[in-house]
Design a protein around this motif. Structure first.
Motif, PDB file in Angstrom:
ATOM      1  N   GLY A   1      60.935 -43.958  60.668  1.00 13.29           N
ATOM      2  CA  GLY A   1      60.011 -43.120  61.413  1.00 13.29           C
ATOM      3  C   GLY A   1      60.300 -42.993  62.894  1.00 13.29           C
TER       4      GLY A   1
ATOM      5  N   CYS B   1      68.174 -45.325  65.571  1.00  9.09           N
ATOM      6  CA  CYS B   1      66.770 -45.508  65.238  1.00  9.09           C
ATOM      7  C   CYS B   1      66.511 -47.013  65.118  1.00  9.09           C
ATOM      8  CB  CYS B   1      66.447 -44.792  63.928  1.00  9.09           C
ATOM      9  SG  CYS B   1      67.344 -45.422  62.497  1.00  9.09           S
TER      10      CYS B   1
ATOM     11  N   TRP C   1      61.484 -31.544  62.178  1.00 10.57           N
ATOM     12  CA  TRP C   1      60.177 -30.956  61.919  1.00 10.57           C
ATOM     13  C   TRP C   1      59.777 -30.113  63.110  1.00 10.57           C
ATOM     14  CZ3 TRP C   1      55.480 -32.678  64.422  1.00 10.57           C
ATOM     15  CH2 TRP C   1      55.668 -33.739  65.297  1.00 10.57           C
TER      16      TRP C   1
ATOM     17  N   PRO D   1      69.272 -36.689  61.506  1.00 12.85           N
ATOM     18  CA  PRO D   1      67.849 -37.009  61.387  1.00 12.85           C
ATOM     19  C   PRO D   1      67.089 -35.864  60.710  1.00 12.85           C
ATOM     20  CG  PRO D   1      68.477 -36.655  63.697  1.00 12.85           C
ATOM     21  CD  PRO D   1      69.709 -36.494  62.873  1.00 12.85           C
ATOM     22  N   THR D   2      65.907 -36.177  60.225  1.00 16.41           N
ATOM     23  CA  THR D   2      65.026 -35.193  59.615  1.00 16.41           C
ATOM     24  C   THR D   2      64.329 -34.403  60.724  1.00 16.41           C
ATOM     25  OG1 THR D   2      64.665 -36.622  57.716  1.00 16.41           O
ATOM     26  CG2 THR D   2      63.018 -34.892  58.109  1.00 16.41           C
TER      27      THR D   2
ATOM     28  N   CYS E   1      63.823 -40.495  62.049  1.00 12.77           N
ATOM     29  CA  CYS E   1      64.484 -41.175  60.939  1.00 12.77           C
ATOM     30  C   CYS E   1      63.540 -41.170  59.741  1.00 12.77           C
ATOM     31  CB  CYS E   1      64.837 -42.608  61.324  1.00 12.77           C
ATOM     32  SG  CYS E   1      65.455 -43.581  59.919  1.00 12.77           S
ATOM     33  N   PRO E   2      64.001 -40.710  58.568  1.00 17.09           N
ATOM     34  CA  PRO E   2      63.128 -40.682  57.398  1.00 17.09           C
ATOM     35  C   PRO E   2      62.828 -42.074  56.837  1.00 17.09           C
ATOM     36  CG  PRO E   2      65.331 -40.020  56.772  1.00 17.09           C
ATOM     37  CD  PRO E   2      65.332 -40.166  58.274  1.00 17.09           C
ATOM     38  N   ARG E   3      63.602 -43.074  57.228  1.00 14.97           N
ATOM     39  CA  ARG E   3      63.371 -44.433  56.720  1.00 14.97           C
ATOM     40  C   ARG E   3      62.398 -45.222  57.574  1.00 14.97           C
ATOM     41  NH1 ARG E   3      69.154 -46.680  54.431  1.00 14.97           N
ATOM     42  NH2 ARG E   3      69.385 -45.067  52.827  1.00 14.97           N
TER      43      ARG E   3
ATOM     44  N   SER F   1      62.983 -34.452  65.834  1.00 16.02           N
ATOM     45  CA  SER F   1      63.580 -35.117  64.681  1.00 16.02           C
ATOM     46  C   SER F   1      63.227 -36.594  64.676  1.00 16.02           C
ATOM     47  CB  SER F   1      65.099 -34.922  64.673  1.00 16.02           C
ATOM     48  OG  SER F   1      65.729 -35.721  65.647  1.00 16.02           O
TER      49      SER F   1
END
Length: 136
Positions: free
Chosen positions: A73, A6, A58, A55-56, A69-71, A67
């Motif tokens: 985006g 990311c 959705w 990764p997160t 990266c939660p940090r 998916s």
């Protein structure tokens, strides 16, 4: 071998093989997600990706999970429900110079293409919609 990350490098990944192929998707979801006229996807076997941090995920549409990266985006992947053996990795996340990246072979969902974007004459196959694309 391929590797990537990311934007903030919180999430990195490696594979044992280069991508099978590259596809440029012009669907509305990919365009809005990428903030660009299309999203380039590098397609790998699902079990070939090794993540340092998962990764997160959705649910973007009724047909796929994506998916990020939660940090930072960064968009990282898309996994189609109809093909669990493959995973599409956002090609822009690949480490250029360390990965043998094929030229894009397909432009898909051209019926949803941004009206202001002209697809180049690059020799890649063109598909207007989902059904057409999966005939190749």
């Amino acid at each position: 071998m391929a590797s990537g990350s990311c934007a903030c490098r919180y999430i990195t990944y490696t594979t044992s093989n280069p991508p099978n192929y590259l596809v440029n998707c012009h669907c509305t979801t990919c365009r809005k997600q990428a903030g660009a006229p299309y999203q380039s996807w590098a397609v790998f076997p699902s079990d070939d990706i090794k993540w340092t941090t998962k990764p997160t995920e959705w649910r973007a549409t009724e047909t796929a999970t994506r998916s990020f990266c939660p940090r930072c985006g960064s968009i990282l992947t898309m996994k189609l429900d109809r093909d669990l053996t493959s995973i599409d990795v956002a090609a822009g996340t690949l480490d250029d110079g360390k990965t043998l990246i094929p030229l894009p072979g397909h432009h898909i969902f051209l019926q949803e293409k941004a009206s202001w974007y002209k697809v180049p004459e690059d020799g890649a196959k063109r598909w207007d919609e989902w059904g057409d694309y999966h005939k190749w």
